[in-house]
Every structure is written in C-alpha cells, then in structure tokens.
Scaffold this active site. Structure first.
Site, PDB file in Angstrom:
ATOM      1  N   ASP A  78      39.347  53.924  43.141  1.00  0.00           N
ATOM      2  CA  ASP A  78      39.947  54.296  43.933  1.00  0.00           C
ATOM      3  C   ASP A  78      39.841  55.865  44.393  1.00  0.00           C
ATOM      4  O   ASP A  78      39.307  55.786  45.480  1.00  0.00           O
ATOM      5  CB  ASP A  78      41.008  53.432  44.251  1.00  0.00           C
ATOM      6  CG  ASP A  78      41.381  52.086  44.725  1.00  0.00           C
ATOM      7  OD1 ASP A  78      40.711  51.422  43.934  1.00  0.00           O
ATOM      8  OD2 ASP A  78      42.235  50.988  45.056  1.00  0.00           O
ATOM      9  N   CYS A 119      41.992  50.352  36.126  1.00  0.00           N
ATOM     10  CA  CYS A 119      42.539  50.279  36.804  1.00  0.00           C
ATOM     11  C   CYS A 119      43.069  49.458  38.074  1.00  0.00           C
ATOM     12  O   CYS A 119      43.346  48.666  37.589  1.00  0.00           O
ATOM     13  CB  CYS A 119      41.133  51.412  37.637  1.00  0.00           C
ATOM     14  SG  CYS A 119      41.444  52.758  36.343  1.00  0.00           S
ATOM     15  N   ASP A 120      42.673  50.595  39.286  1.00  0.00           N
ATOM     16  CA  ASP A 120      44.458  49.803  40.119  1.00  0.00           C
ATOM     17  C   ASP A 120      44.265  48.377  40.868  1.00  0.00           C
ATOM     18  O   ASP A 120      45.171  47.321  41.154  1.00  0.00           O
ATOM     19  CB  ASP A 120      44.186  50.381  41.645  1.00  0.00           C
ATOM     20  CG  ASP A 120      44.312  51.951  41.245  1.00  0.00           C
ATOM     21  OD1 ASP A 120      44.391  52.662  40.692  1.00  0.00           O
ATOM     22  OD2 ASP A 120      44.825  52.554  42.563  1.00  0.00           O
ATOM     23  N   LYS A 121      42.841  47.601  40.817  1.00  0.00           N
ATOM     24  CA  LYS A 121      42.480  46.629  41.151  1.00  0.00           C
ATOM     25  C   LYS A 121      42.004  45.438  40.297  1.00  0.00           C
ATOM     26  O   LYS A 121      42.162  44.188  40.770  1.00  0.00           O
ATOM     27  CB  LYS A 121      41.857  46.524  42.697  1.00  0.00           C
ATOM     28  CG  LYS A 121      42.165  47.400  43.929  1.00  0.00           C
ATOM     29  CD  LYS A 121      43.134  47.289  44.248  1.00  0.00           C
ATOM     30  CE  LYS A 121      43.821  48.053  45.318  1.00  0.00           C
ATOM     31  NZ  LYS A 121      43.462  49.405  45.002  1.00  0.00           N
ATOM     32  N   CYS A 191      44.254  57.573  35.556  1.00  0.00           N
ATOM     33  CA  CYS A 191      45.387  59.069  36.485  1.00  0.00           C
ATOM     34  C   CYS A 191      46.877  58.953  36.523  1.00  0.00           C
ATOM     35  O   CYS A 191      47.189  57.877  36.102  1.00  0.00           O
ATOM     36  CB  CYS A 191      44.849  59.237  38.385  1.00  0.00           C
ATOM     37  SG  CYS A 191      43.547  59.207  38.771  1.00  0.00           S
ATOM     38  N   GLU A 439      43.654  52.236  51.252  1.00  0.00           N
ATOM     39  CA  GLU A 439      44.912  53.241  50.819  1.00  0.00           C
ATOM     40  C   GLU A 439      45.288  55.112  51.945  1.00  0.00           C
ATOM     41  O   GLU A 439      43.229  55.560  51.971  1.00  0.00           O
ATOM     42  CB  GLU A 439      44.446  53.618  49.733  1.00  0.00           C
ATOM     43  CG  GLU A 439      44.920  52.305  48.515  1.00  0.00           C
ATOM     44  CD  GLU A 439      45.530  53.001  47.182  1.00  0.00           C
ATOM     45  OE1 GLU A 439      45.381  52.108  46.279  1.00  0.00           O
ATOM     46  OE2 GLU A 439      44.815  53.643  46.973  1.00  0.00           O
ATOM     47  N   SER A 464      48.547  55.175  48.353  1.00  0.00           N
ATOM     48  CA  SER A 464      47.950  55.309  46.980  1.00  0.00           C
ATOM     49  C   SER A 464      49.173  55.002  46.191  1.00  0.00           C
ATOM     50  O   SER A 464      50.525  55.958  46.561  1.00  0.00           O
ATOM     51  CB  SER A 464      46.972  56.328  46.836  1.00  0.00           C
ATOM     52  OG  SER A 464      47.042  57.084  45.626  1.00  0.00           O
TER      53      SER A 464
END
Length: 547
Positions: A78, A119-121, A191, A439, A464
């Site tokens: 992202d 990670c995010d998704k 992150c 985002e 985010s």
C-alpha cells in the site's frame, strides 16, 4: 481425508501419477496434504523474507507427519501504491487473494492450509479464504520491520510522508527529506507502527488464528523462524483433530479481536476487514459492536503513529499475550489454533513492560482507540481513530472544503489553500466510486507536515493505519451511491462530536432533497478488474465484500 478425493482408489491413478511426478514418495502419499499459501515477492518490503519462512513451515509440516505443497498469491504494498492510481487496486486485491486461495484449496483438495502473509490486504484476504473454505488453517504473519534511526531518533514510514508536507511548507529541504527517506526503512517487514498490516497481525492473533507471540515478533528475529516451524507442525495436529476456522472465528473471538483493537488503538481499516472476515466465516456481526466494546475497553498502548512505541517495543513488552493479560477481565475465553485458550495464554505471561502496555487503571485514554460515528452526513456509519485525535478536536464545527477526489485535495493542501478550522471533504473515493476505496495518507500526512492542527478530513475512502488527527473515513452511504456526502457544498457547516459519536451536515433535509434534483454521480472511465469490482462491491459498512 479430503485429499483422498485426488489420491485414493484405482480411478485416481491419473491424479496420483501427476502427484508422483513431483517426487512424492509412497509414504508421503498417505499423509495429510497441507497447502502453504505464501505471498512472497520482491517488491513488497513486508514480503521479501517470506520464502525463508515458507521453507521452515514446510520442514515443520514434514516433521509433524504431513506432506507440504507451497503456492503463491499476489501481494500489494500500500505504501508504494499510495498517492496515485495504483491505490485503487489495493482493496480489490483482498478479494483476489481470498478467491485465489479458495481456488487452490478446492482444486487440489488440501486437508489443511498455512497462510503466510504480512501486509495490509493480504492478511485479511487469507483470513477470509480460511473462513470461507473452513478447512484446518493457521496464519503465520511475517513480522514487523525494525524502526529506522536518524540522529538518534526512531523513524517509521509516517515520518517520510509527513516530511513531504514539511518540504512543501519550507521547514525541510529536499536534501533533508532524501536523508530521511534513506534512513527510515532499514529492511524487511511490515511498516514499524500500528498501521494496518501490524494491526491485522494483532487481530489474527486475537482471533486465535495464529500462534501466541506471532503478531509482534519482528521479521528479522530468529523467533519468527521458530514460529514458522511450530506453525507447520501444528497444522498437522489441527488436521488430525479437525479443528476448523469456524471453530475459532466465532462471535466471541471477533469481540475479543475488537477489544484488543481498542486497547491498542489500531488502524481504522480493521473495521472493514473484521466485517469481511465475519461475513466469510458466516458470523453475523454489527458495526455498532465496535462502539459498544469501545466504551468498555481502555486504550492502554500509545503506539506509532499516534504515540512513540513501535511494534518492536510492543514485542519486547510482551506482545499480544501481554495485552491479553492486561485486559483479561474483559476477554471471553475462546480456543485458539495453538491448543491453548485465551485465558491460558494470558495467565502464562511472566512479564509485561507497563511503560508500553499500561494497566487498565492508568490508560492512555479511558475508552477504546476506534469509534463509529453516525449522523446526517453518515447515516450508515463512518470510522475514526479517536485515540489519534487531539483533545481540542473532539468537538469541532467548521466550513466544508469539498473535493471530488484525492488528487484535487492534495493540490489544494500543498498550495496552502486550506485554512485552520476547515473541514476537508474528499468524496467519490468509496468502494464503488473510487473504485477500490483508496487510502488518504498523502493528504493527512501533508496536513501534519505543513503544521495544521485544526483541520479535519472526511471521506468515503479509507485512511492508512499511518494516519493521525481528526480524520473520518468509510462514510456510508458513499457519494457514488447517492449518500449525503455527495451533496455537500463548499462553505456548508459540518459538526463533528466524538463525545456523542456524531458527524452532521448542518443543512435541512429539504435542502438535501433540492440538491439531489438533477444530480449525476461522478463517473470515472473503468476497464478490467476495477470495472468488475465497481459493479460487484458492497458498501463499506458491510465490509466492502463482493456481492
């Protein structure tokens, strides 16, 4: 075994012949077939090390008496996709990942599955697949990146995003920004703060779908490699005992995940993803559950970006098991993939660094770090990370500055066309309207970097996990669906009140009806996956799952 569908009986001789061509031995043919859904690639920093973890998972499966088969899924960063057209593809990738894992599970009749993701998704996508397919499953999250360091100060990616605003505001040179960007991200892993990837890792452990300690263990620690091996061994036990994801992902475990989310002050994206996971696991779940639990759970950890603590600090403070211990009285006792229940995990904790994970008697905030808002601007709900909002902005009324898309808003922010007290409205960025619900980290970080302290931002898009400040997202209904946000005009007064959990557009219902006359939603030219996604995606308040 499920895998007997592809390997048992004389009629399956052709199937077995193909499996034998892989080098599978006769003894391995009679063991449980365990799939490993990896998401290794060399473009996402959180995923570059997952090949090593996959190898260790395979060794664990073999030691446990299973036969491992590894395959890959896509994974989008992202942060790299942020601020341009690529961000529209991030949320749709969640559905692609869930579908891809389902396709591999069902086509090859795996007996169990290990999902390796960071990670995010990717994390929610794999959890959605686990709930949907309901075969024994464990998630191994890849771990967080170590903090960067410059001149003795710990850094994360948010510092770089906010540095862009500082350059625009003249308080940082481009040379200093280059020095910052070079120092901030020192290696592999997600992150460093409690952004979406790490929040979802914490949710996975709180749901009971990963082994204790997995969420906060840094990517480069040997402990993460050991967790990979144990995960591989454990999945074989789950297959033999037929412990299924829907035995783990229950109304009670989802409530526990929300409680941990509130205690940590996690990303607003968890609302979207937990709703989607609940849907795939067949668990009825209401958006207002977040508010009900927020009122019960104190915010006990001041994590980046709103506070000073990195995920590495959370790990050294005791990780998610220590969070369990600190809020044990609020948790429901649920089973986990480890074989231990939540209370047993909490009671096994020997040390908690209470400077990082505070006791509930001395919290950061008395209530949880996330909040669902409703009102005339968001009849079906909106989300705010209340734990990252400064006290003086908990109640604010100001004039709207309206932008049909993030790019126009970003130009106005960097040109210093925004005034203190304004409420920026960015619309047509929802699931259908974006599409993909991008985002808004670039505009929120620019506001911080430019020194604004009394500007709010409201959007039907997402934020985010790196966002901080009075930022309200997931406004539903979205503009493209004819929600009230579509009819806001420059200068309209908007009132935000976190004490009453409301966000209101201060014009009459009659005026809104007048503005609807002749309204045509903004239409972006779409092709390929975005066109299909926009046609099929549901509203944010239901998790933005495909209908």
């Amino acid at each position: 075994m499920r895998s007997d569908d592809v390997k048992a009986g004389y009629a399956r001789a052709p199937n077995r012949s193909l499996i034998r061509s892989l080098g599978i031995d006769e003894s391995e043919m009679h063991q449980p077939f365990i799939g490993i859904a990896n998401s290794w690639n060399t473009i996402v920093p959180g995923h570059t090390h997952l090949r090593v973890l996959g190898e260790r998972v395979r060794e664990g499966i073999t030691a446990g008496g299973g036969t491992p088969f590894e395959f890959n899924t896509i994974g989008i960063c992202d942060g790299i996709a942020m601020g341009h057209e690529g961000m529209r593809y991030s949320l749709p990738s969640r559905e692609n990942i869930a579908d891809s894992v389902e396709l591999m599970i069902q086509a090859h009749k795996f007996d169990g599955i290990v999902c390796i993701c960071t990670c995010d998704k990717i994390v929610p996508g794999m959890l959605m697949a686990a709930g949907r397919c309901n075969i024994p499953a464990i998630v191994l999250t890849g771990g967080n990146m170590l903090p960067g360091n410059l001149h003795g100060c710990e850094l994360s990616l948010t510092d770089v995003f906010e540095g862009v605003g500082k350059v625009a505001g003249g308080t940082m040179t481009e040379e200093e920004l280059t020095e910052l960007e070079t120092a901030a991200m020192p290696g592999c892993g997600s992150c460093q703060g409690l952004y979406t990837a790490n929040t979802m890792a914490c949710m996975t452990e709180a749901l009971g779908m990963s082994l204790p300690g997995c969420a906060a263990t840094p990517a480069v620690y040997a402990d993460k490699i050991r967790l990979a091996y144990r995960t591989g061994k454990r999945i074989v036990d789950l297959v033999r005992k037929q412990i299924l994801p829907r035995d783990i992902i229950t109304p009670a475990s989802l409530r526990n995940a929300i409680r941990v989310d509130m205690a940590l002050g996690g990303s607003t994206n968890t609302v979207l993803h937990l709703m989607a996971i609940a849907t795939e696991a067949g668990v009825p779940f209401d958006l207002q559950e977040f508010n009900r639990l927020s009122e019960q759970i104190p915010h006990i950890a001041s994590m980046m970006p709103a506070g000073p603590h990195s995920m590495q600090a959370l790990h050294h403070a005791g990780g998610i098991p220590a969070v369990f211990r600190q809020i044990r009285s609020h948790l429901e006792n649920c089973q986990t993939v480890s074989g231990m229940d939540i209370y047993t995990i909490a009671d096994s904790v020997k040390y908690v660094d209470e400077s990082v994970i505070r006791p509930e008697q001395s919290p950061v905030h008395q209530s949880g770090g996330l909040m669902i808002l409703t009102g005339s601007l968001a009849p079906d709900g909106a989300v705010i990370k209340s734990g990252a909002v400064q006290d003086e902005m908990w109640k604010h009324t100001g004039p709207a500055r309206v932008f049909d898309g993030e790019e126009l808003a970003m130009k106005a922010i960097l040109a210093r066309e925004i005034k203190e007290g304004d409420i920026i409205v960015i619309r047509y960025e929802g699931p259908k309207g974006g599409p993909g619900m991008p985002e808004m980290l670039s505009p929120t970080s620019a506001l911080v970097g430019l020194g604004y302290s009394r500007v709010a931002l409201i959007t039907d898009g997402r934020f985010s996990g790196g966002t901080r400040g009075p930022c309200i997202g997931h406004v539903a209904p979205e503009a493209a669906a004819g929600g009230p946000i579509a009819f806001v005009k420059d200068g309209d007064q908007i009132s935000i009140d976190l004490f009453t959990k409301t966000v209101n557009l201060n014009i009459s219902a009659d005026e809104i009806e007048n503005r609807k006359k002749g309204w045509k939603p903004l239409k972006r030219p779409l092709t390929g996956v975005l066109a299909r996604y926009a046609a099929a995606v549901g509203p944010a308040d239901l998790g933005a799952v495909l209908q």
